[in-house]
Enzyme design. Structure first.
Site, PDB file in Angstrom:
ATOM      1  CG  MET A  39     -40.879   8.987 -25.770  1.00 57.59           C
ATOM      2  SD  MET A  39     -40.355  10.272 -24.690  1.00 57.59           S
ATOM      3  CE  MET A  39     -41.878  11.113 -24.627  1.00 57.59           C
ATOM      4  CD  GLU A  40     -42.671  10.120 -21.380  1.00 53.99           C
ATOM      5  OE1 GLU A  40     -42.798  11.238 -20.917  1.00 53.99           O
ATOM      6  OE2 GLU A  40     -41.592   9.359 -21.564  1.00 53.99           O
ATOM      7  CG  ASN A  41     -44.008   8.078 -27.847  1.00 54.46           C
ATOM      8  OD1 ASN A  41     -43.526   9.202 -27.935  1.00 54.46           O
ATOM      9  ND2 ASN A  41     -43.099   7.045 -28.164  1.00 54.46           N
ATOM     10  CD  GLU A  89     -41.060   5.059 -20.089  1.00 53.21           C
ATOM     11  OE1 GLU A  89     -41.513   6.015 -20.486  1.00 53.21           O
ATOM     12  OE2 GLU A  89     -39.659   5.231 -19.748  1.00 53.21           O
ATOM     13  CD  GLU A  96     -39.164  11.981 -17.502  1.00 55.30           C
ATOM     14  OE1 GLU A  96     -39.327  10.862 -16.802  1.00 55.30           O
ATOM     15  OE2 GLU A  96     -39.488  12.037 -18.491  1.00 55.30           O
TER      16      GLU A  96
END
EC number: 3.4.11.-
Length: 985
Positions: free
Chosen positions: A361-363, A396, A418
């Site tokens: 997850m690319e937080n 990411e 995406e």
């Protein structure tokens, strides 16, 4: 986010258990009693409310409370959801959040919090509508103030708060003001509490064992709509704001968030042993990108120039993070140059979690990963694991610009996130590992892999209207990722890379810290393309790309040559695996590239012709090839379409390919394209199977990975259809004849200097040979496994070469019995390497012992078994991957669907992946009827798997039709082929 390409052990039995919602469980009799009382109270309340009011109390019924986005149905058969608009009102926008959270990790797994949100009211409204889900808001704590002026002249005026209400269906929390809120700045403050659940969503808990001690962590996963599970917020991607976090933790643990800490920690009043960590205010960002974690992990830091870069893992796995730490800063620096925009945050942390539903997850500033997606152990992990780590890290990091800096205004354009990250990840990896030729791998890994899904009528456009959370989560699929990436690659080639990258930079700079739609991107690219004369003035990128993003499917371009005149006629139509007489007959803007035998050019990928939006057919008056010469269209398969030739041109290509001296003339990507197109055109009934299978004969002297990978992918479908038939021996004999020369060449011995593609080739060829029961392969694999079993310390001494493990493990368990399985199971429980766990978990499904497979499925659904919830889908995929296990997986899922949902929750990836892998081999009417009954019986509970179930049904229908139309034809062809083989030697 990265899809899981291929979930938590809770407390001891003596302690409390938690459901997926995180609430304490109660005995059945108590639950029934509570339910009965609740129904009585609910009816009484309803009668009272009805007698006192004349309209519903939903936010949309309040003045100024109407939503602004236009909802979309989530699941067929759910009438309530079909009518609901899930978008927040447009009259209020967040500016800044100040969040305090106290998670009791060393306690009862609850958390308490307080959030103060500065908001901007843009038009008069009587209420404030936020998102909150599975949170308890303390109504007495809610305050609302108007903020006027700035600096020393600032004033704050309290606003009276009336009632508060919930809209459970839309996950709204509504604060009703006693007087209209006029345009201006306000501050709303709320206190709340929740539970650290074990369902891998929102703010959740996870654990791992170290030195026989259970260690707990708390971490977030908010995409797409789960920030509302952690704190009340405006949980839509386009509603960006700044975030300032204060996070409490046990004093012997650490915390990490998007931004660096802003000062020293201080004790938490009234909670001994806990301290507050305070974080700098973030840049404007979406709620789904907020991230924080409380762990006892350790870290390694890079010495590379630029932002501070660190990796975090549990202590025993930290050395496995060195490869990610090595390439991470280099990929980040490369993307700064590629996008021509500096990374905007002061630091980057990457953290590998014991339990994680997705791949990663690319937080922003704190990327979280599943362990297998970030960790690599030299000598234990396979080379393909190294490539996986590189691609996921690159994916990411690409999101830090495409998705984080500029975010889709709504989830309909999820593919902008995406698709771009899935394309650019290859460019990033190529920059740091050029020897892998990963840009060529894109063709078989992305384009060809998504062709199958997008050939279904139940596919969907990459840009699609979505509403409620279930429907949003459904589109985190291969269409948004792989098709999105493929059409972006096509655009890169037809615009040329200089136009493409300059346009991207313009788009990102213009929309920085804001949100956008695909039309914003098209406008920036069109402007640059017109400036550089790469598009005609009367054509826009929107004209072209809308046909690819707003329509389902893709075309097949039929090329019919006039050999006497030296011309060709091109015709486009949608390619479908199953013709159901659909009335839709779409057309695309198709970029045409081609090359000829007389003047082969497989380097030029800019189109020489276009099939326009209104052109079903075009003529090429000067093809440039003699009647006895081949032509190849779609150079390097840069266009997202299949190509079908007249039979004569197919024969010319087949003849050319069968001469080994000619192979170097064709690009490897186009050899892979021809094999994939031919076999799939035959599968779809658009090419005679004899023509397609004749082409595959050239593989006897093919040595390159990509064509073989394409061939084996296509053969796997035929294999799955014939495996339980009486003529499977003919198919095995033919394919073994093709691959034996390459099997002999690549051998079964690992060499340190083997290039990556040779390693991948060896593994693929051995897998097929061993699966077919080729004795030299089976014996080699079983002997390797036996030496491992007989070693003095198998958990420390594994003599099997790392890259051969998938072949050796699966073959040994398929040939062996309970002893081999139990040995592999013990190694699975004991290994500290995530990639090794994943490999063993997949191999455990290879056994032919049905009772062991049944036990394996049961263990995957048991907390104390050692299989994490994140890996449940992996188990189903492993079991369903064989002719022996697939019926077991189907029966288990059908008979215990409620249990599966209760155990794994509604994770967007796991449920869909389980359904996809379990039902993919169905090819009989009886099995199809069973699947349809399953869909009907569980229609209301399918949730995020609704679309996947539809696709599984359509795939099964296509399989049945394939058997009816093609089985006899293929058996006859294979019969002739095997007789010819016997006659030859």
């Amino acid at each position: 986010m990265t899809q899981s390409r291929e979930a938590l052990t809770i407390m001891a039995e003596s302690g409390p258990t938690f459901s997926k919602a995180g609430t304490l469980s109660v005995p059945r009799w108590a639950a029934l009693l509570i339910a009965a009382v609740f129904v009585v109270v609910l009816v009484a309340t309803g009668i009272t409310v009805y007698s006192l009011t004349g309209c519903p109390s939903s936010p949309s019924a309040e003045p100024g409370g109407g939503g602004g986005g236009g909802g979309h149905p989530a699941a067929p058969g759910d009438a309530a959801k079909d009518k609901v608009d899930v978008r927040l009102p447009r009259s209020v926008r967040p500016v800044a959040y100040d969040i305090r959270l106290l998670p009791l990790i060393k306690g009862d797994f609850t958390f308490t919090g307080e959030v103060a949100i500065t908001i901007n009211v843009t038009e008069t409204t009587n209420n404030l509508t936020l998102h909150a889900h599975e949170l308890t808001v303390d109504e007495r704590s809610v305050t609302l103030t108007r903020q006027d002026g700035v600096g020393d002249n600032a004033t704050s005026t309290g606003m009276p708060v009336g009632r508060q209400s919930k809209d459970a269906l839309r996950q709204f929390y509504v604060i009703h003001a006693r007087m209209p809120l006029k345009p201006g700045t306000y501050r709303v403050r709320l206190k709340f509490s929740g539970v650290l659940g074990d369902d891998l969503q929102g703010f959740y808990r996870s654990s791992y064992i170290e030195k026989n001690t259970t260690r707990w962590v708390a971490v977030t996963q908010f995409q797409s709509t789960d920030a509302r599970r952690a704190f009340p917020c405006f949980d839509e991607p386009g509603l960006k704001a700044r975030f300032k976090l204060h996070l409490a933790r046990p004093a012997d643990m650490t915390s990490v968030s998007n931004m660096p800490q802003s000062g020293p920690s201080n004790p938490v009043d009234g909670v001994p042993g806990y301290v507050w960590d305070h974080y700098q205010e973030s840049v404007p960002m979406s709620t789904y990108l907020v991230a924080f974690a409380v762990t006892d992990f350790v870290s390694l830091r890079s010495t590379a120039p630029g932002p501070t870069f660190a990796v975090w893992t549990r202590r025993e796995a930290i050395q496995q993070a060195r490869y990610a730490l090595d390439i991470g800063p280099r990929v980040l620096q490369y993307f700064e140059k590629y996008f021509n925009i500096k990374y905007p945050l002061p630091k980057m942390d990457m953290m590998a979690m014991p339990d994680f539903a997705a791949g990663a997850m690319e937080n922003w500033g704190l990327i979280t990963y599943r362990e297998i997606a970030m960790l690599y152990q030299e000598g234990v992990s396979m080379t393909s694991n190294r490539q996986q780590v590189a691609t996921v890290v690159s994916h990411e990091l690409a999101h830090q610009w495409f998705g984080n800096l500029v975010t889709p205004s709504w989830w309909s354009d999820l593919w902008l996130n995406e698709g771009f990250a899935s394309y650019v990840e290859y460019i990033g990896v190529n920059a740091v590992e050029p020897d892998w030729l990963i840009l060529e791998q894109f063709v078989v890994s992305e384009v060809q892999m998504v062709f199958g899904l997008d050939a279904l009528q139940s596919s969907h456009p990459v840009s699609i209207e979505v509403g409620n959370p279930d429907e949003i989560n459904e589109i985190f699929d291969r269409i948004s990722y792989a098709k999105g990436a493929s059409i972006i690659r096509m655009m890169d080639h037809f615009l040329t890379t200089p136009v493409f990258t300059t346009g991207l930079t313009s788009y990102l700079r213009k929309r920085s810290y804001s949100s956008a739609t695909q039309n914003d991107l098209w406008a920036a690219l069109t402007e640059q393309a017109h400036r550089d004369r790469k598009l005609a003035d009367d054509v826009t990128v929107k004209d072209i790309m809308d046909t690819w993003t707003l329509q389902t499917g893709y075309p097949v371009v039929d090329v019919v040559r006039d050999y006497a005149r030296g011309t060709a006629r091109l015709h486009q139509k949608r390619f479908v695996l199953r013709d159901v007489n659909a009335t839709e007959d779409p057309l695309w803007w198709v970029p045409i590239t081609y090359t000829t035998q007389s003047s082969p050019d497989f380097a030029t990928t800019r189109p020489t012709h276009w099939m326009g939006r209104q052109q079903r057919a075009v003529d090429l008056p000067h093809l440039g090839a003699r009647p006895d010469q081949w032509v190849v269209f779609n150079v390097q398969e840069t266009g997202f379409y299949r190509v079908n030739y007249d039979v004569t041109n197919w024969r010319l290509l087949t003849r050319a390919l069968r001469d080994p001296a000619n192979l170097a003339v064709f690009a490897t990507t186009n050899r892979a394209q021809m094999v994939d197109d031919a076999l799939n055109l035959a599968r779809g009934g658009q090419l005679d199977y004899g023509v397609a299978l004749d082409l595959t004969g050239y593989l006897r002297h093919e040595t390159a990975y990509l064509p073989w990978k394409a061939a084996l992918n296509a053969f796997s479908y035929i294999d799955s259809m014939l495996v339980d038939s009486g003529h499977y021996d003919k198919f095995k004999a033919y394919v073994m004849d093709l691959l034996l020369p390459l099997y002999e060449e690549v051998g079964t011995v690992e060499r340190p200097d083997d290039p990556l593609l040779r390693v991948l080739t060896r593994v693929s060829i051995m897998c097929w040979a061993c699966n077919f029961g080729y004795e030299p392969c089976v014996n080699t694999a079983y002997d390797m496994f036996t030496r491992w079993r007989n070693s003095s310390d198998p958990d420390k001494e594994n003599p099997i070469p790392a890259n051969l493990k998938p072949v050796v493990y699966c073959t040994a368990l398929r040939k062996g019995g309970q002893a081999e399985w139990d040995f592999a199971w013990e190694r699975y429980l004991n290994t500290n390497v995530g990639s090794e766990k994943d490999l063993l978990l997949n191999a455990l499904g290879c056994t032919r012992e049905t009772w062991i497979l049944a036990r394996f499925l049961e263990r995957s659904m048991t907390d104390s078994s050692g299989i994490r919830k994140q890996d449940v889908a992996r188990v189903f995929s492993s079991v369903a991957g064989s002719i022996v296990g697939q019926p077991l997986a189907v029966h288990y899922l059908r008979d215990k669907w409620d249990r599966v949902l209760q155990y794994i929750g509604s994770s967007m990836f796991m449920v869909s992946n389980i359904v996809r892998s379990t039902f993919k081999r169905i090819n009989s009417k009886y099995e199809l009827a069973d699947l349809k009954r399953f869909a009907e019986d569980n229609a209301k509970e399918l949730g995020t798997a609704t679309r996947q179930v539809k696709q599984s049904i359509e795939q099964a229908e296509a399989n049945i039709e394939w058997m009816e139309k093609n089985y006899d034809t293929i058996v006859r062809w294979l019969g002739n082929a095997t007789r010819n083989l016997a006659a030859a030697g």
